[in-house]
Scaffold this motif. Structure first.
Motif, PDB file in Angstrom:
ATOM      1  N   ALA A  56       0.826  -1.215   0.000  1.00  0.00           N
ATOM      2  CA  ALA A  56       0.000   0.000   0.000  1.00  0.00           C
ATOM      3  C   ALA A  56       0.853   1.256   0.000  1.00  0.00           C
ATOM      4  O   ALA A  56       0.544   2.226  -0.696  1.00  0.00           O
ATOM      5  N   LYS A  57       1.922   1.250   0.766  1.00  0.00           N
ATOM      6  CA  LYS A  57       2.770   2.439   0.855  1.00  0.00           C
ATOM      7  C   LYS A  57       3.361   2.792  -0.509  1.00  0.00           C
ATOM      8  O   LYS A  57       3.373   3.955  -0.914  1.00  0.00           O
ATOM      9  N   ARG A  58       3.821   1.777  -1.245  1.00  0.00           N
ATOM     10  CA  ARG A  58       4.403   2.043  -2.566  1.00  0.00           C
ATOM     11  C   ARG A  58       3.358   2.641  -3.500  1.00  0.00           C
ATOM     12  O   ARG A  58       3.659   3.531  -4.295  1.00  0.00           O
ATOM     13  N   HIS A  59       2.133   2.163  -3.409  1.00  0.00           N
ATOM     14  CA  HIS A  59       1.095   2.643  -4.320  1.00  0.00           C
ATOM     15  C   HIS A  59       0.490   3.979  -3.898  1.00  0.00           C
ATOM     16  O   HIS A  59       0.018   4.734  -4.746  1.00  0.00           O
ATOM     17  N   LEU A  60       0.502   4.279  -2.622  1.00  0.00           N
ATOM     18  CA  LEU A  60      -0.213   5.461  -2.132  1.00  0.00           C
ATOM     19  C   LEU A  60       0.668   6.644  -1.785  1.00  0.00           C
ATOM     20  O   LEU A  60       0.173   7.774  -1.738  1.00  0.00           O
ATOM     21  N   ASP A  61       1.942   6.432  -1.531  1.00  0.00           N
ATOM     22  CA  ASP A  61       2.802   7.548  -1.135  1.00  0.00           C
ATOM     23  C   ASP A  61       2.911   8.585  -2.247  1.00  0.00           C
ATOM     24  O   ASP A  61       2.973   8.247  -3.440  1.00  0.00           O
ATOM     25  N   PHE A  62       2.929   9.836  -1.856  1.00  0.00           N
ATOM     26  CA  PHE A  62       3.131  10.928  -2.810  1.00  0.00           C
ATOM     27  C   PHE A  62       3.884  12.052  -2.129  1.00  0.00           C
ATOM     28  O   PHE A  62       4.049  12.070  -0.906  1.00  0.00           O
ATOM     29  N   ASN A  63       4.381  12.999  -2.925  1.00  0.00           N
ATOM     30  CA  ASN A  63       5.092  14.160  -2.396  1.00  0.00           C
ATOM     31  C   ASN A  63       4.072  15.218  -1.983  1.00  0.00           C
ATOM     32  O   ASN A  63       3.096  15.454  -2.704  1.00  0.00           O
ATOM     33  N   GLN A  64       4.284  15.854  -0.865  1.00  0.00           N
ATOM     34  CA  GLN A  64       3.323  16.846  -0.380  1.00  0.00           C
ATOM     35  C   GLN A  64       3.151  18.002  -1.362  1.00  0.00           C
ATOM     36  O   GLN A  64       2.106  18.653  -1.403  1.00  0.00           O
ATOM     37  N   GLN A  65       4.176  18.241  -2.196  1.00  0.00           N
ATOM     38  CA  GLN A  65       4.081  19.322  -3.179  1.00  0.00           C
ATOM     39  C   GLN A  65       3.058  19.029  -4.271  1.00  0.00           C
ATOM     40  O   GLN A  65       2.703  19.920  -5.045  1.00  0.00           O
ATOM     41  N   GLU A  66       2.597  17.793  -4.355  1.00  0.00           N
ATOM     42  CA  GLU A  66       1.698  17.410  -5.447  1.00  0.00           C
ATOM     43  C   GLU A  66       0.278  17.933  -5.282  1.00  0.00           C
ATOM     44  O   GLU A  66      -0.477  17.966  -6.250  1.00  0.00           O
ATOM     45  N   HIS A  67      -0.131  18.331  -4.091  1.00  0.00           N
ATOM     46  CA  HIS A  67      -1.500  18.819  -3.899  1.00  0.00           C
ATOM     47  C   HIS A  67      -1.819  19.957  -4.855  1.00  0.00           C
ATOM     48  O   HIS A  67      -0.971  20.821  -5.079  1.00  0.00           O
ATOM     49  N   PRO A  68      -3.059  19.983  -5.410  1.00  0.00           N
ATOM     50  CA  PRO A  68      -4.136  19.013  -5.222  1.00  0.00           C
ATOM     51  C   PRO A  68      -3.895  17.723  -5.995  1.00  0.00           C
ATOM     52  O   PRO A  68      -3.588  17.759  -7.179  1.00  0.00           O
ATOM     53  N   ILE A  69      -4.078  16.583  -5.318  1.00  0.00           N
ATOM     54  CA  ILE A  69      -3.766  15.266  -5.873  1.00  0.00           C
ATOM     55  C   ILE A  69      -4.947  14.329  -5.654  1.00  0.00           C
ATOM     56  O   ILE A  69      -5.527  14.294  -4.561  1.00  0.00           O
ATOM     57  N   ILE A  70      -5.285  13.578  -6.695  1.00  0.00           N
ATOM     58  CA  ILE A  70      -6.436  12.673  -6.673  1.00  0.00           C
ATOM     59  C   ILE A  70      -5.966  11.243  -6.914  1.00  0.00           C
ATOM     60  O   ILE A  70      -5.186  10.990  -7.844  1.00  0.00           O
ATOM     61  N   LEU A  71      -6.440  10.325  -6.096  1.00  0.00           N
ATOM     62  CA  LEU A  71      -6.168   8.908  -6.301  1.00  0.00           C
ATOM     63  C   LEU A  71      -7.243   8.326  -7.202  1.00  0.00           C
ATOM     64  O   LEU A  71      -8.435   8.448  -6.916  1.00  0.00           O
ATOM     65  N   GLN A  72      -6.807   7.698  -8.302  1.00  0.00           N
ATOM     66  CA  GLN A  72      -7.773   6.976  -9.124  1.00  0.00           C
ATOM     67  C   GLN A  72      -7.721   5.493  -8.790  1.00  0.00           C
ATOM     68  O   GLN A  72      -6.657   4.873  -8.808  1.00  0.00           O
ATOM     69  N   LEU A  73      -8.881   4.941  -8.481  1.00  0.00           N
ATOM     70  CA  LEU A  73      -8.998   3.537  -8.120  1.00  0.00           C
ATOM     71  C   LEU A  73      -9.609   2.731  -9.260  1.00  0.00           C
ATOM     72  O   LEU A  73     -10.478   3.212  -9.990  1.00  0.00           O
ATOM     73  N   GLY A  74      -9.151   1.484  -9.380  1.00  0.00           N
ATOM     74  CA  GLY A  74      -9.745   0.527 -10.297  1.00  0.00           C
ATOM     75  C   GLY A  74     -10.323  -0.625  -9.499  1.00  0.00           C
ATOM     76  O   GLY A  74      -9.633  -1.211  -8.663  1.00  0.00           O
ATOM     77  N   GLY A  75     -11.586  -0.928  -9.728  1.00  0.00           N
ATOM     78  CA  GLY A  75     -12.220  -2.022  -9.006  1.00  0.00           C
ATOM     79  C   GLY A  75     -13.716  -1.992  -9.199  1.00  0.00           C
ATOM     80  O   GLY A  75     -14.260  -1.034  -9.764  1.00  0.00           O
ATOM     81  N   SER A  76     -14.385  -3.045  -8.734  1.00  0.00           N
ATOM     82  CA  SER A  76     -15.843  -3.091  -8.849  1.00  0.00           C
ATOM     83  C   SER A  76     -16.494  -3.722  -7.624  1.00  0.00           C
ATOM     84  O   SER A  76     -17.709  -3.919  -7.613  1.00  0.00           O
ATOM     85  N   ASN A  77     -15.699  -4.028  -6.610  1.00  0.00           N
ATOM     86  CA  ASN A  77     -16.248  -4.541  -5.363  1.00  0.00           C
ATOM     87  C   ASN A  77     -16.499  -3.370  -4.425  1.00  0.00           C
ATOM     88  O   ASN A  77     -15.554  -2.702  -3.991  1.00  0.00           O
ATOM     89  N   PRO A  78     -17.753  -3.058  -4.128  1.00  0.00           N
ATOM     90  CA  PRO A  78     -18.057  -1.863  -3.328  1.00  0.00           C
ATOM     91  C   PRO A  78     -17.327  -1.818  -1.993  1.00  0.00           C
ATOM     92  O   PRO A  78     -16.841  -0.752  -1.586  1.00  0.00           O
ATOM     93  N   LYS A  79     -17.234  -2.954  -1.299  1.00  0.00           N
ATOM     94  CA  LYS A  79     -16.586  -2.978   0.008  1.00  0.00           C
ATOM     95  C   LYS A  79     -15.092  -2.691  -0.117  1.00  0.00           C
ATOM     96  O   LYS A  79     -14.524  -1.925   0.670  1.00  0.00           O
ATOM     97  N   ASP A  80     -14.441  -3.325  -1.111  1.00  0.00           N
ATOM     98  CA  ASP A  80     -13.014  -3.090  -1.314  1.00  0.00           C
ATOM     99  C   ASP A  80     -12.742  -1.640  -1.707  1.00  0.00           C
ATOM    100  O   ASP A  80     -11.767  -1.025  -1.248  1.00  0.00           O
TER     101      ASP A  80
END
Length: 323
Positions: A56-80
């Motif tokens: 998770a850390k490798r996929h989610l970490d970002f530089n604070q200078q990047e704001h505004p920053i949006i995470l795009q998710l791929g999936g179709s399981n509502p709970k996940d």
């Protein structure tokens, strides 16, 4: 702009860089931010499985200078998706976007991306679950159609179904995706652009925030689209010609930065990443387009590609060659 700002309310319009696999990495995003403080940046699409069961850390970490920053998710399981959306909020992301536009075979097989346009009720369930667990905005990026579902009315039904959850923001790629017959690359170019469908969507659903995507390459084109919709998302052109992001600064009455000054800000970042063990080739590929359309652009690319740059010193020499 600070991450605590509400992006929807800071400006009447929004310009963003599209999520692009293998391209919009945190290294590219740091570089892109140097051109314009107002551009909204997206991560690459990250699958829920990669976050929940992977690093998770490798996929989610970002530089604070990047704001505004949006995470795009791929999936179709509502709970996940809800789990990952909550993780994104805790990680400090400004917003979360659900991918309903990627046409690749790999994601189709996992029920991710454009194939979900055929299941608007499922997408609505996903968005509802995601919204329920966070206070940050959650929205959708989708196509105008897929395969046999190519009419404006079918796209409108998809949008209306998802909008019933309270979702107000839709990023619309103005091409259909032909999942049965075209490759992902062909789906970026061959289906004709139908900007008028996106304009019509905004006209008929004025309460929704509609952002257009697909084939947009210039400031003039961006300005024209903003006469019809709320926002513009720019894809490959922002990567191959990143100075376009600086030119778009005129929309906020910003002065043009200097390319060499941008590299002076980028060099300490590259040095830091090298110290962390990042290969120089992974870093240098994101800056190849810095001098696109200018004399010296070819020399710059040659100096940095093909293994020619082996150290930070080689990048500094390349700067001097074209200065």
């Amino acid at each position: 702009m600070n991450k605590s700002d509400n992006l929807e309310n800071t400006k009447d319009f929004r310009i963003s860089v599209a999520p692009m696999m293998d391209w919009t990495t945190k290294d590219y995003r740091f570089f892109a931010r140097l051109f314009n403080p107002h551009i909204v940046l997206y991560t690459e699409m990250v699958t829920t499985g990669a976050i929940i069961y992977g690093d998770a850390k490798r996929h989610l970490d970002f530089n604070q200078q990047e704001h505004p920053i949006i995470l795009q998710l791929g999936g179709s399981n509502p709970k996940d998706l809800a789990i990952c959306t909550k993780m994104a909020e805790d990680w400090g992301y400004d917003e979360v976007n659900l991918n309903v536009g990627c046409p690749s075979d790999r994601v189709q097989n996992n029920k991710i991306g454009a194939c979900l346009m055929a299941e608007p009720d499922l997408v609505a369930e996903c968005i509802s679950e995601m919204q329920h667990v966070v206070n940050i905005p959650v929205h959708v990026k989708h196509r105008i159609g897929i395969d046999d579902m190519q009419s404006y009315e079918e796209m409108l039904h998809f949008v209306d179904t998802v909008a019933k959850t309270g979702c107000k923001h839709f990023v619309v790629h103005a091409r259909i995706a032909l999942l049965k017959g075209l490759s992902p690359k062909e789906n970026r170019d061959i289906p004709p652009l139908r900007y008028e469908d996106v304009y019509r969507l905004k006209q008929e659903r004025p309460n929704l925030y509609i952002e257009i995507n697909g084939g947009i390459k210039t400031v003039a084109e961006t300005r024209n689209h903003l006469n019809h919709v709320d926002g513009v998302m720019i894809g490959r052109e922002a990567y191959h010609n990143p100075f376009l992001l600086a030119e778009l600064g005129e929309l906020w009455h910003l002065d043009l930065p200097n390319r060499f000054e941008i590299m002076e800000q980028m060099l300490p970042y590259i040095e830091k990443r090298l110290a962390e063990g990042a290969p120089l080739s992974i870093l240098s590929r994101h800056i190849l387009g810095l001098f696109q359309n200018l004399p010296g652009a070819r020399k710059w690319r040659q100096a940095l590609s093909g293994g020619n740059a082996k150290s930070l010193n080689d990048i500094e020499k390349a700067i001097e060659i074209i200065r």
